[in-house]
Scaffold this active site. Sequence first.
Site, PDB file in Angstrom:
ATOM      1  N   ASP A  71     -43.755  73.214  52.300  1.00 42.72           N
ATOM      2  CA  ASP A  71     -44.298  72.197  51.407  1.00 42.72           C
ATOM      3  C   ASP A  71     -45.640  72.718  50.906  1.00 42.72           C
ATOM      4  O   ASP A  71     -46.549  72.967  51.695  1.00 42.72           O
ATOM      5  CB  ASP A  71     -44.484  70.898  52.213  1.00 42.72           C
ATOM      6  N   VAL A  72     -45.762  72.910  49.590  1.00 40.71           N
ATOM      7  CA  VAL A  72     -46.966  73.560  49.059  1.00 40.71           C
ATOM      8  C   VAL A  72     -48.244  72.758  49.297  1.00 40.71           C
ATOM      9  O   VAL A  72     -49.341  73.289  49.150  1.00 40.71           O
ATOM     10  CB  VAL A  72     -46.862  73.880  47.545  1.00 40.71           C
ATOM     11  N   TYR A 163     -51.498  65.471  34.734  1.00 38.37           N
ATOM     12  CA  TYR A 163     -50.668  66.663  34.529  1.00 38.37           C
ATOM     13  C   TYR A 163     -51.375  67.650  33.608  1.00 38.37           C
ATOM     14  O   TYR A 163     -51.447  68.853  33.891  1.00 38.37           O
ATOM     15  CB  TYR A 163     -49.308  66.269  33.940  1.00 38.37           C
ATOM     16  N   LYS A 167     -52.638  71.409  34.769  1.00 34.11           N
ATOM     17  CA  LYS A 167     -52.194  72.639  34.103  1.00 34.11           C
ATOM     18  C   LYS A 167     -53.372  73.358  33.439  1.00 34.11           C
ATOM     19  O   LYS A 167     -53.428  74.585  33.418  1.00 34.11           O
ATOM     20  CB  LYS A 167     -51.103  72.312  33.079  1.00 34.11           C
ATOM     21  N   THR A 198     -34.909  71.795  32.832  1.00 37.30           N
ATOM     22  CA  THR A 198     -34.966  71.766  34.297  1.00 37.30           C
ATOM     23  C   THR A 198     -34.985  70.322  34.766  1.00 37.30           C
ATOM     24  O   THR A 198     -35.152  69.410  33.945  1.00 37.30           O
ATOM     25  CB  THR A 198     -36.251  72.441  34.801  1.00 37.30           C
TER      26      THR A 198
END
Lengths: 259, 510
Positions: A71-72, A163, A167, A198
């Site tokens: 799990d990152v 988000y 990024k 995706t």
Amino acid sequence: MTEGRLPALQPKPVAVVIGASSGIGAALARRLAGEGYRVALLARRGPAMEELARLLNERCGEDTARVYVHDVTRYEDVPRLFQRILQEMSRVDAVLYVAGVMHRVDLEEFDFAKDREMLEVNLLGAVAWLGQAALYFQGLGHGHIVGISSIAGDRGRVANPAYHAAKAGLTTYLESLRNRLSRRGVHVLTVKPGFVDTPMLANAPRKKLFWVISPDQAAADIVRAMKKGKQVIYTPARWRWVALVIQHIPSFIFRRLSF
Amino acid sequence: MAASRTRSRKRARVHPWTDAPPLSWDRWQRAFNFGRSTWRPSWVVRPTQVDEVAALLDWAGKHGWRVALRGAGRSYGDASLGEGHILLDLTRMNRILDWDPETGLLTVEPGVTVEQIWKHCLEDGWWMPVVPGTMFPTMGGMLAVNVHGKNNWKAGTLGEHVRSLTLLTPTGETHTLTPQDTPEAFYGVIGGLGVLGVITSVTLQMKRVYSGDLEVQAWAVSNLEQALRDLDEAKDRFDYVVAWLDGLAGGRALGRGQIHVARYLEPGEDPHPARTLRMEHQELPETLFGVFPKSVLWRFMRLGMHRPGMRLVNLGKYLVARTVSHHKIYRQSLVAFNFLLDYIPHWERSYGSGGMMQFQLFVPKGQAYDVFREVLRISRREVPTYLAVLKRHRPDNFLLSHGVDGYSLALDFPVRPRQMPRLAAMLDTFHHLVLQAGGRFYFAKDASVTPQVALAFLGEETVRRFFALKDRYDPQEVLQTALYRRVFQPLRTMLALPRSGTGGNGSSTG
């Protein structure tokens, strides 16, 4: 017997793909394995990766792929896990951070739990992994670091503040890494995909999508850019021109736009 | 099984690695082979004491890390590389422990180089009985592959002059090995590729010399047949016999070249031995023609490293051999004659960014002509060799021996990514030619032998005996070089040998 290769002189390179259970990560793993890499597959969901690993080991030779459930957001596990990969796979030549989440956020919604997860997975996890990769690669004077940022990081739009911020942070982090590491012979690639088909896209408003490419197309672009030593790429490439326009829209117009 | 003298000298200390995992990230570096044709990421440790080595081996075994041994890193292939993991570089264990100028018995640590030895002993009138073509390798590294010199026919391999050695195994035991008392282990560990244990001290019988010079003769040979015949005729009359061949000449001139032979001087032949045995007489010049610094020469050589360039160089060399130095007899210092490879510092870099590789094939004398002719022909067509060297050899008693009653041909190739498939295919053909002729290969040079080829030339019995030693001294397989993993480990499966240990992945670091 030698398959046109001298294994002593050309050992197979190893790529660590973080976020390999689906989407671009899985496509990258397939692509890299096809290019002669061995791959370490990392993600939270084991079964999907096991299936992928089995496929790759069948197609590209045994011990092509190994699975590491991770799990990152468990940042403290990263150094030991990286070392375990080094121990089990003997080397690491490329680290690709592909893990990412994008929650559906309404225009009036400010949900800290969602925002936090997006920052943690998209940015903090990347800092933990790519910083670790940098630590290893800078001593070697060799290696590829690839971060999947997004065209969404080029400007803070109304759609999804956390988000966009994550990024944008990742893009800047990768640029810093590049400036630190290129003098040491380490290659850093920033990838800014547009719309890629995706699971993540399920959370995007369908009707607004255009220029959608398959994960395999994105992976092909990324691997080609790695080979060429590119610094920043858009995939598909035409997003570069869109980005150029978006980046130069003055704020008095930009804050009135609805996308 | 006496404890070694160094073992008891110091008590174990706290070592930087014992508080790991994770291993400190700043020790990771690229370790290159000598040909600079490949590298492996390595966690490099350079100990100075035997207990540091013992502690590291113990720690590595407990935490699932493999250890590869490395001396000066002068192997052309992957003999001194580890496949990732820990690289134990022994170049700092470089003390001369004992020297007796009466008997010529020399005891050294494994990191001592040929250069250190001749500089230490020559003034007393002793020379190493066997030296490779360069003075920079270490004792440990040379014994791991059991090197030979241009005097292989007369003097055999270096291992034949070792009186005893001390071996520290990954299990923590110390063994004293001699050819009389422990022949199986002695003849296995020497040439054992550094995977049976760490040689921590070596006692070597030096050779008495009565001058710092050799008497050298050179003459040109116009083809391969003559080269082979002349070498064979000269082998008993001279101490050293070697031939350089022009690998780019074809047709009737295939295998043309130059023979060099040399003999030690008898007592009295040198009127001033004290002078010639001194270091000043031996040193290689640092400049070319007295002015041009050799240290940068490789950069210029790089410009000529292509087929037409090397054709010209080889032709020029041959013409000089044919005219100026044809049938010349002269005296040359031991250092100048033996260490040809050291004339041009960093010559291996002149091959360009892809590096170079060497392929040495050993073929029994009856088949040598046919095999070498075929090899030279194929090489001219596929991947030309820029340097070819021919030597005369004899068999020896070592387990992983490269010795044959015949000849060896050493070929240098540039490594270029684009011609890699061609090179690999060509070497594969060479493997078959050599195996058919009952020939052998040499792991110090090797980068191409497959497990199948190794099994074919060593024989199943030899491989089984080698693994028996491995299981006895290193059951956990802590010591593994890239070469061992590439060539030997697959043989365990092929021969269905049980793995006695956990294979270096015992207790995980997690």
